[in-house]
Design a protein around this motif. Sequence first.
Motif, short mmCIF file in Angstrom:
data_model
loop_
_atom_site.label_atom_id
_atom_site.label_comp_id
_atom_site.label_asym_id
_atom_site.label_seq_id
_atom_site.Cartn_x
_atom_site.Cartn_y
_atom_site.Cartn_z
N MET A 177 35.45 51.32 15.66
CA MET A 177 35.10 50.24 16.56
C MET A 177 35.18 50.77 17.98
N THR A 178 34.19 50.49 18.75
CA THR A 178 34.15 50.93 20.13
C THR A 178 34.29 49.73 21.05
N ILE A 179 35.15 49.88 22.04
CA ILE A 179 35.33 48.82 23.03
C ILE A 179 34.96 49.41 24.38
N ASN A 180 34.04 48.77 25.05
CA ASN A 180 33.61 49.22 26.35
C ASN A 180 33.84 48.08 27.33
N LEU A 181 34.77 48.29 28.24
CA LEU A 181 35.07 47.27 29.24
C LEU A 181 34.78 47.87 30.60
N LYS A 182 33.78 47.33 31.27
CA LYS A 182 33.43 47.81 32.61
C LYS A 182 33.84 46.76 33.62
N VAL A 183 34.50 47.22 34.66
CA VAL A 183 34.89 46.31 35.73
C VAL A 183 33.72 46.23 36.70
N LYS A 184 33.15 45.04 36.84
CA LYS A 184 32.01 44.84 37.74
C LYS A 184 32.45 44.81 39.18
N GLN A 185 33.54 44.09 39.42
CA GLN A 185 34.00 43.94 40.81
C GLN A 185 35.48 43.61 40.80
N GLU A 186 36.24 44.37 41.53
CA GLU A 186 37.67 44.08 41.66
C GLU A 186 37.90 43.34 42.96
N LYS A 187 38.78 42.38 42.92
CA LYS A 187 39.11 41.67 44.15
C LYS A 187 40.01 42.56 44.98
N ARG A 188 39.91 42.46 46.28
CA ARG A 188 40.69 43.33 47.17
C ARG A 188 42.18 43.24 46.90
N LYS A 189 42.68 42.03 46.93
CA LYS A 189 44.11 41.84 46.74
C LYS A 189 44.50 41.98 45.27
N GLY A 190 43.60 41.64 44.39
CA GLY A 190 43.92 41.63 42.97
C GLY A 190 44.55 40.30 42.59
N LEU A 191 44.59 40.04 41.31
CA LEU A 191 45.15 38.79 40.83
C LEU A 191 46.61 39.00 40.44
N SER A 192 47.41 37.96 40.58
CA SER A 192 48.83 38.05 40.22
C SER A 192 49.07 37.32 38.91
N ILE A 193 50.28 37.39 38.43
CA ILE A 193 50.65 36.74 37.18
C ILE A 193 50.46 35.23 37.27
N ASN A 194 50.59 34.66 38.45
CA ASN A 194 50.41 33.22 38.61
C ASN A 194 48.96 32.79 38.53
N ASP A 195 48.03 33.74 38.64
CA ASP A 195 46.60 33.45 38.57
C ASP A 195 46.06 33.45 37.13
N ILE A 196 46.87 33.90 36.18
CA ILE A 196 46.39 34.07 34.80
C ILE A 196 45.96 32.74 34.20
N GLN A 197 44.77 32.77 33.59
CA GLN A 197 44.21 31.60 32.92
C GLN A 197 43.61 32.03 31.59
N ASP A 198 43.15 31.05 30.84
CA ASP A 198 42.51 31.30 29.56
C ASP A 198 41.27 32.18 29.76
N GLY A 199 41.14 33.23 28.95
CA GLY A 199 39.98 34.10 29.02
C GLY A 199 40.13 35.28 29.96
N TYR A 200 41.25 35.38 30.67
CA TYR A 200 41.47 36.51 31.57
C TYR A 200 41.84 37.75 30.77
N PHE A 201 41.72 38.90 31.41
CA PHE A 201 42.04 40.18 30.79
C PHE A 201 43.25 40.79 31.47
N ILE A 202 44.12 41.41 30.67
CA ILE A 202 45.25 42.17 31.20
C ILE A 202 45.03 43.62 30.77
N LEU A 203 44.97 44.51 31.76
CA LEU A 203 44.72 45.93 31.49
C LEU A 203 45.94 46.76 31.87
#
Length: 92
Positions: free
Chosen positions: A1-27
């Motif tokens: 099985m191959t998994i290809n995850l490409k980051v299209k755009q990163e936010k400058r500050k980045g997201l914190s643990i308090n921003d986590i919602q359904d469907g988010y990714f943790i890398l």
Amino acid sequence: MTINLKVKQEKRKGLSINDIQDGYFILRNDDVRIVKMDVTNRNKIHLIDLKTFHVKTVSTKSELKSLFEDWSRIKILSPKQVNLNIGFQWKD
């Protein structure tokens, strides 16, 4: 099985643990987990590992934070920031 995850755009500050919602990714390095919030109990968070499809359930965001050893090396990405492709190959 191959998994290809490409980051299209990163936010400058980045997201914190308090921003986590359904469907988010943790890398963390090459490990990718999808966040699934429990519909019956909003405090429960299910983490689905894309390599093994194992599900880990935590009760709180603080328990989630303690699950990972070094939180500074973690990236949190929203679904709009990534392009995910999963390929299956059947073997006899």
